[in-house]
Scaffold this motif. Structure first.
Motif, PDB file in Angstrom:
ATOM      1  N   ILE A 178      54.852   0.416  17.643  1.00 44.35           N
ATOM      2  CA  ILE A 178      53.579   0.556  18.347  1.00 44.35           C
ATOM      3  C   ILE A 178      53.721   1.453  19.572  1.00 44.35           C
ATOM      4  N   PHE A 179      54.920   1.468  20.159  1.00 42.79           N
ATOM      5  CA  PHE A 179      55.142   2.297  21.346  1.00 42.79           C
ATOM      6  C   PHE A 179      55.146   3.787  21.020  1.00 42.79           C
ATOM      7  N   ASP A 180      55.302   4.126  19.729  1.00 34.39           N
ATOM      8  CA  ASP A 180      55.290   5.539  19.330  1.00 34.39           C
ATOM      9  C   ASP A 180      53.899   6.158  19.488  1.00 34.39           C
ATOM     10  N   VAL A 181      52.864   5.316  19.412  1.00 36.58           N
ATOM     11  CA  VAL A 181      51.494   5.842  19.522  1.00 36.58           C
ATOM     12  C   VAL A 181      50.812   5.400  20.812  1.00 36.58           C
ATOM     13  N   ALA A 182      51.487   4.556  21.600  1.00 35.90           N
ATOM     14  CA  ALA A 182      50.874   4.037  22.822  1.00 35.90           C
ATOM     15  C   ALA A 182      50.885   5.080  23.940  1.00 35.90           C
ATOM     16  N   ASP A 183      49.808   5.111  24.718  1.00 41.88           N
ATOM     17  CA  ASP A 183      49.755   5.958  25.911  1.00 41.88           C
ATOM     18  C   ASP A 183      50.440   5.264  27.081  1.00 41.88           C
ATOM     19  N   PHE A 184      50.327   3.932  27.096  1.00 44.59           N
ATOM     20  CA  PHE A 184      50.989   3.124  28.116  1.00 44.59           C
ATOM     21  C   PHE A 184      51.624   1.926  27.435  1.00 44.59           C
ATOM     22  N   GLY A 185      52.837   1.610  27.821  1.00 42.09           N
ATOM     23  CA  GLY A 185      53.527   0.492  27.201  1.00 42.09           C
ATOM     24  C   GLY A 185      54.227  -0.389  28.218  1.00 42.09           C
ATOM     25  N   ILE A 186      54.221  -1.683  27.947  1.00 38.54           N
ATOM     26  CA  ILE A 186      54.939  -2.647  28.785  1.00 38.54           C
ATOM     27  C   ILE A 186      55.888  -3.422  27.889  1.00 38.54           C
ATOM     28  N   VAL A 187      57.160  -3.330  28.166  1.00 36.45           N
ATOM     29  CA  VAL A 187      58.161  -4.095  27.434  1.00 36.45           C
ATOM     30  C   VAL A 187      58.381  -5.390  28.202  1.00 36.45           C
ATOM     31  N   GLY A 188      57.933  -6.475  27.639  1.00 36.88           N
ATOM     32  CA  GLY A 188      58.057  -7.755  28.334  1.00 36.88           C
ATOM     33  C   GLY A 188      57.409  -8.879  27.557  1.00 36.88           C
ATOM     34  N   ASP A 189      57.520 -10.088  28.092  1.00 36.26           N
ATOM     35  CA  ASP A 189      56.953 -11.278  27.475  1.00 36.26           C
ATOM     36  C   ASP A 189      55.444 -11.281  27.719  1.00 36.26           C
ATOM     37  N   LEU A 190      54.663 -11.165  26.651  1.00 38.27           N
ATOM     38  CA  LEU A 190      53.210 -11.081  26.824  1.00 38.27           C
ATOM     39  C   LEU A 190      52.634 -12.346  27.456  1.00 38.27           C
ATOM     40  N   PHE A 191      53.301 -13.493  27.278  1.00 36.45           N
ATOM     41  CA  PHE A 191      52.809 -14.740  27.861  1.00 36.45           C
ATOM     42  C   PHE A 191      53.002 -14.762  29.380  1.00 36.45           C
ATOM     43  N   THR A 192      53.837 -13.857  29.877  1.00 33.96           N
ATOM     44  CA  THR A 192      53.993 -13.689  31.327  1.00 33.96           C
ATOM     45  C   THR A 192      53.122 -12.549  31.843  1.00 33.96           C
ATOM     46  N   VAL A 193      53.094 -11.448  31.086  1.00 33.95           N
ATOM     47  CA  VAL A 193      52.397 -10.246  31.532  1.00 33.95           C
ATOM     48  C   VAL A 193      50.879 -10.393  31.458  1.00 33.95           C
ATOM     49  N   VAL A 194      50.370 -10.892  30.339  1.00 32.57           N
ATOM     50  CA  VAL A 194      48.920 -10.917  30.122  1.00 32.57           C
ATOM     51  C   VAL A 194      48.180 -11.787  31.137  1.00 32.57           C
ATOM     52  N   PRO A 195      48.671 -13.003  31.447  1.00 31.74           N
ATOM     53  CA  PRO A 195      47.975 -13.780  32.489  1.00 31.74           C
ATOM     54  C   PRO A 195      47.897 -13.036  33.828  1.00 31.74           C
ATOM     55  N   GLN A 196      48.926 -12.259  34.147  1.00 30.43           N
ATOM     56  CA  GLN A 196      48.898 -11.482  35.391  1.00 30.43           C
ATOM     57  C   GLN A 196      47.847 -10.372  35.306  1.00 30.43           C
ATOM     58  N   VAL A 197      47.713  -9.763  34.138  1.00 26.40           N
ATOM     59  CA  VAL A 197      46.700  -8.722  33.943  1.00 26.40           C
ATOM     60  C   VAL A 197      45.301  -9.322  34.078  1.00 26.40           C
ATOM     61  N   ILE A 198      45.093 -10.476  33.460  1.00 30.05           N
ATOM     62  CA  ILE A 198      43.788 -11.146  33.533  1.00 30.05           C
ATOM     63  C   ILE A 198      43.446 -11.499  34.972  1.00 30.05           C
ATOM     64  N   ALA A 199      44.439 -12.030  35.704  1.00 29.24           N
ATOM     65  CA  ALA A 199      44.228 -12.398  37.100  1.00 29.24           C
ATOM     66  C   ALA A 199      43.855 -11.175  37.940  1.00 29.24           C
ATOM     67  N   ALA A 200      44.521 -10.051  37.670  1.00 35.17           N
ATOM     68  CA  ALA A 200      44.230  -8.822  38.418  1.00 35.17           C
ATOM     69  C   ALA A 200      42.824  -8.313  38.117  1.00 35.17           C
ATOM     70  N   LEU A 201      42.427  -8.418  36.832  1.00 40.79           N
ATOM     71  CA  LEU A 201      41.081  -7.971  36.461  1.00 40.79           C
ATOM     72  C   LEU A 201      40.007  -8.855  37.093  1.00 40.79           C
ATOM     73  N   GLU A 202      40.248 -10.152  37.093  1.00 40.75           N
ATOM     74  CA  GLU A 202      39.287 -11.082  37.687  1.00 40.75           C
ATOM     75  C   GLU A 202      39.180 -10.866  39.196  1.00 40.75           C
ATOM     76  N   ALA A 203      40.289 -10.548  39.828  1.00 40.27           N
ATOM     77  CA  ALA A 203      40.302 -10.326  41.272  1.00 40.27           C
ATOM     78  C   ALA A 203      39.476  -9.093  41.633  1.00 40.27           C
ATOM     79  N   ARG A 204      39.500  -8.083  40.755  1.00 45.40           N
ATOM     80  CA  ARG A 204      38.746  -6.852  41.009  1.00 45.40           C
ATOM     81  C   ARG A 204      37.237  -7.080  40.889  1.00 45.40           C
ATOM     82  N   LYS A 205      36.840  -8.104  40.154  1.00 43.71           N
ATOM     83  CA  LYS A 205      35.411  -8.386  39.963  1.00 43.71           C
ATOM     84  C   LYS A 205      34.804  -9.086  41.175  1.00 43.71           C
ATOM     85  N   LYS A 206      35.647  -9.651  42.020  1.00 42.37           N
ATOM     86  CA  LYS A 206      35.133 -10.417  43.171  1.00 42.37           C
ATOM     87  C   LYS A 206      34.700  -9.496  44.312  1.00 42.37           C
TER      88      LYS A 206
END
Length: 323
Positions: free
Chosen positions: A295-323
């Motif tokens: 999947i990284f061969d076609v990705a413009d941006f890639g994160i190598v890591g545990d999605l169960f750690t990374v995704v909650p942080q992404v969601i939190a950052a997105l929610e913070a921007r909405k406030k």
């Protein structure tokens, strides 16, 4: 009625309620890049006519539909519109109905058919359809050697927009029934499921999950990120086969082909069958713990890591921007 030069006939998809489908704006936008779009609305409401004008069609042709006969009445109307307008090309959405209509019409009119185009253009010799083929490995062009091509356009693939038309020319077509054998639809019990998420096919943002989500219960993380982004929810075949989500959400060669502005792949290795259905997306973001995942061969941006750690942080950052 006098039609504009270089007319492109655009068949508007109409849903069961009579409204124009979400593919309308992009389809008329695609037509505007190669000529003057002329919309055809068959069996649609006034709202569908208005939607075609808002999307940029200065001329809208209308025809009565048939709620019981499938496809053939639309082909009859398309034939009448084609004979009247004499367009340089016919553009149809690459939906289930659109593919059926396009194939039938091309055979009836003896015209070239190009399916699932991801773009269209015009050169000195005429209209050219652009395709992503062999699982997305190649981009190729197709053109008719004679006549106007009939082209089905992948939903979401073309991001062209036209200024709205305040007062479009509306013409009611008189359509002669061909008498061709048509399948009929009987009574259907409607089952409605309310959802605030956009439909997967044609969505501008898609978040998909794969086998890396590990369970149906953990797949909810995909839905949470999709809600934070206002995106549709997709999945790889592996996730569907594992029972994490219904098959209607499958993205890939044997599922739905999407071309959103943003595609986020969570825990998806990126088998060629999956990439075939999403790699024409404008921006691809992949999160996977395996740094060697295809999947990284076609990705413009890639994160190598545990999605169960990374995704909650992404969601939190997105929610913070909405406030």
């Amino acid at each position: 009625m006098t039609y504009p030069e270089n007319p492109i006939l655009v068949l508007i998809d109409v849903d069961p309620s009579g409204d124009a489908a979400s593919s309308t704006a992009a389809l008329i936008g695609a037509a505007s890049t190669i000529g003057a779009p002329i919309a055809l609305v068959v069996g649609g409401s006034q709202a569908a006519v208005d939607a075609a004008a808002v999307a940029g069609a200065a001329v809208v042709l209308t025809a009565d539909g048939d709620a019981t006969a499938l496809t053939v009445p639309i082909v009859d109307a398309l034939q009448a519109a084609f004979d009247r307008v004499e367009p340089d090309a016919v553009l149809v959405s690459n939906s289930i109905t659109g593919r059926d209509v396009a194939g039938r019409f091309a055979v009836r009119a003896r015209l070239a058919l190009a399916v699932d185009a991801v773009g269209v253009s015009r050169d000195d010799e005429g209209i050219v359809a652009h395709h992503s083929v062999y699982g997305g490995s190649y981009l190729v062009d197709a053109a008719a050697t004679f006549g106007a091509p009939v082209i089905t356009v992948r939903q979401g693939a073309v991001d062209a927009r036209v200024e709205a038309v305040a007062s479009p020319q509306v013409e009611v077509l008189q359509v002669a029934a061909s008498g061709a054998v048509a399948a009929t639809a009987g009574a259907v019990e409607a089952v409605e499921v309310a959802s605030s998420r956009p439909e997967l096919r044609g969505a501008t943002r898609v978040v998909s999950g794969g086998r890396g989500l590990a369970s149906k219960e953990k797949f909810v993380l995909v839905e949470e990120l999709a809600d934070a982004l206002g995106a549709a929810v997709g999945a790889s075949r592996a996730a569907v086969d594992a029972g994490y989500i219904p098959q209607s959400h499958q993205v890939g060669q044997t599922g739905v082909s999407v071309s959103p502005q943003l595609y986020v792949a969570l825990g998806i290795s990126g088998a060629i069958q999956h990439r075939a259905g999403m790699q024409t997306s404008k921006t691809i973001v992949a999160i996977n713990k395996d740094g060697e995942a295809p999947i990284f061969d076609v990705a413009d941006f890639g994160i190598v890591g545990d999605l169960f750690t990374v995704v909650p942080q992404v969601i939190a950052a997105l929610e913070a921007r909405k406030k």
